[in-house]
Scaffold this active site. Structure first.
Site: not given
Length: 305
Positions: A65, A92, A94, A119, A121, A194, A216
């Site tokens: 990842d 997700d 990223d 989402h 980040e 996060e 999370n």
């Protein structure tokens, strides 16, 4: 249950359902699905939504990842998962697979795929797993541009745009809270906090913001695992279990393969397997057979005449 080939609940309705869940008095629980079949099982178990983890999509491709997957790969898997369930699907995205213009295209692709929300980040691109050390975050103004680009591209106002901040582990929780406020001001509907460590961190975040918050609960990371009820009591609006189903499945697969390699048979695993009949229930074999018998009219006699 969804129709035989796709959900009968429209993407717009599922987006509304997700938004309503985020503003209700109950926390929305979204386990991660690594396949469409798992998404169907999540619905059957009574959850409020489905999550598609970037880490899981990468792992399923045997990749780490670290930002190696593409928008095309993630959108394809997300479309397949959304097809198999009536639940809203949160994905997700990223860092948006690039810069702000790429984040805008990501929203367009996900809307076309029937996704309820995604989402972005605030890590640098390429990103790292949020629970690893060595993360870096972009300046707040760059993340704000990502969010604004995504919001401006949104065609369905109910599509949920979530902003994830990784700043707590880099700049401290106070800085993460200030970032969250800026992201909400930029148009984010939901804030993903996060890698917070303990309940007090979640409580501090909740007390400082009035935007919906997502927690999370991933295993083996930096966060103490809290129950959905505890998070609801703190005031969180949603919780994801991003890699849980994959870890359970892969743990069982690894153990079973080792046992079969040693013994030459899978017989000791039969009572730990999902039975064929239960699998067929999820695959809806009987409904497909009934549909086939109703519409399939071919016979050799009719063909030759």
């Amino acid at each position: 249950m969804p129709g035989l080939y796709a959900s009968t609940v429209t993407p717009n309705e599922r987006r509304k359902n997700l938004r309503e869940a985020l503003t209700s008095n109950k926390i929305a629980r979204l386990p991660g699905a690594f396949s469409p079949l798992v998404a169907r099982m999540i619905q059957d178990a009574g959850f409020e939504g489905v999550y598609v983890s970037g880490a899981v999509v990468a792992a399923d491709l045997a990749l780490p990842d670290i930002g190696l997957t593409t928008l095309t790969e993630v959108a394809l898997r997300s479309r397949q998962i959304a097809r198999a369930t009536d639940l809203p699907v949160l994905v997700d995205a990223d860092t948006g697979f690039g810069e702000p213009m790429s984040a805008a295209r990501t929203v367009s692709e996900f809307e076309d795929a029937g996704i309820a929300g995604c989402h972005f980040e605030d890590q640098v691109n390429p990103k790292r797993c949020g629970h690893l050390d060595g993360k870096e975050v972009v300046p707040t103004d760059l993340m704000v541009r990502r969010i604004k680009a995504a919001v401006n591209e949104r065609r369905d106002e109910n599509f949920v745009i979530c902003a994830r901040t990784d700043a707590a582990g880099v700049e401290g929780i106070d800085a993460a809270i200030e970032r969250a406020k800026a992201y909400a001001d930029a148009g984010a509907d939901l804030i993903f906090t996060e890698a917070l460590h303990k309940p007090e961190d979640f409580e501090k975040f909740r007390a400082a913001t009035d935007v919906p918050l997502l927690a999370n609960m991933t295993e083996f990371g930096k966060t103490e695992l809290l129950s959905a009820q505890t998070l609801e009591d703190i005031g969180y609006n949603a919780v994801i279990y991003p890699v849980t189903t994959l870890r359970i499945a892969m743990g069982q697969v690894e153990d079973a393969l080792g046992d079969i390699a040693e013994t030459g048979t899978q017989t000791s695993w039969l009572d730990r397997m999902q039975h064929r009949s239960r699998l067929y229930e999820f695959l809806r074999y009987a409904e497909y057979n009934a549909f086939d018998q109703k519409v399939f009219t071919y016979s050799r006699e009719n063909y030759e005449s």
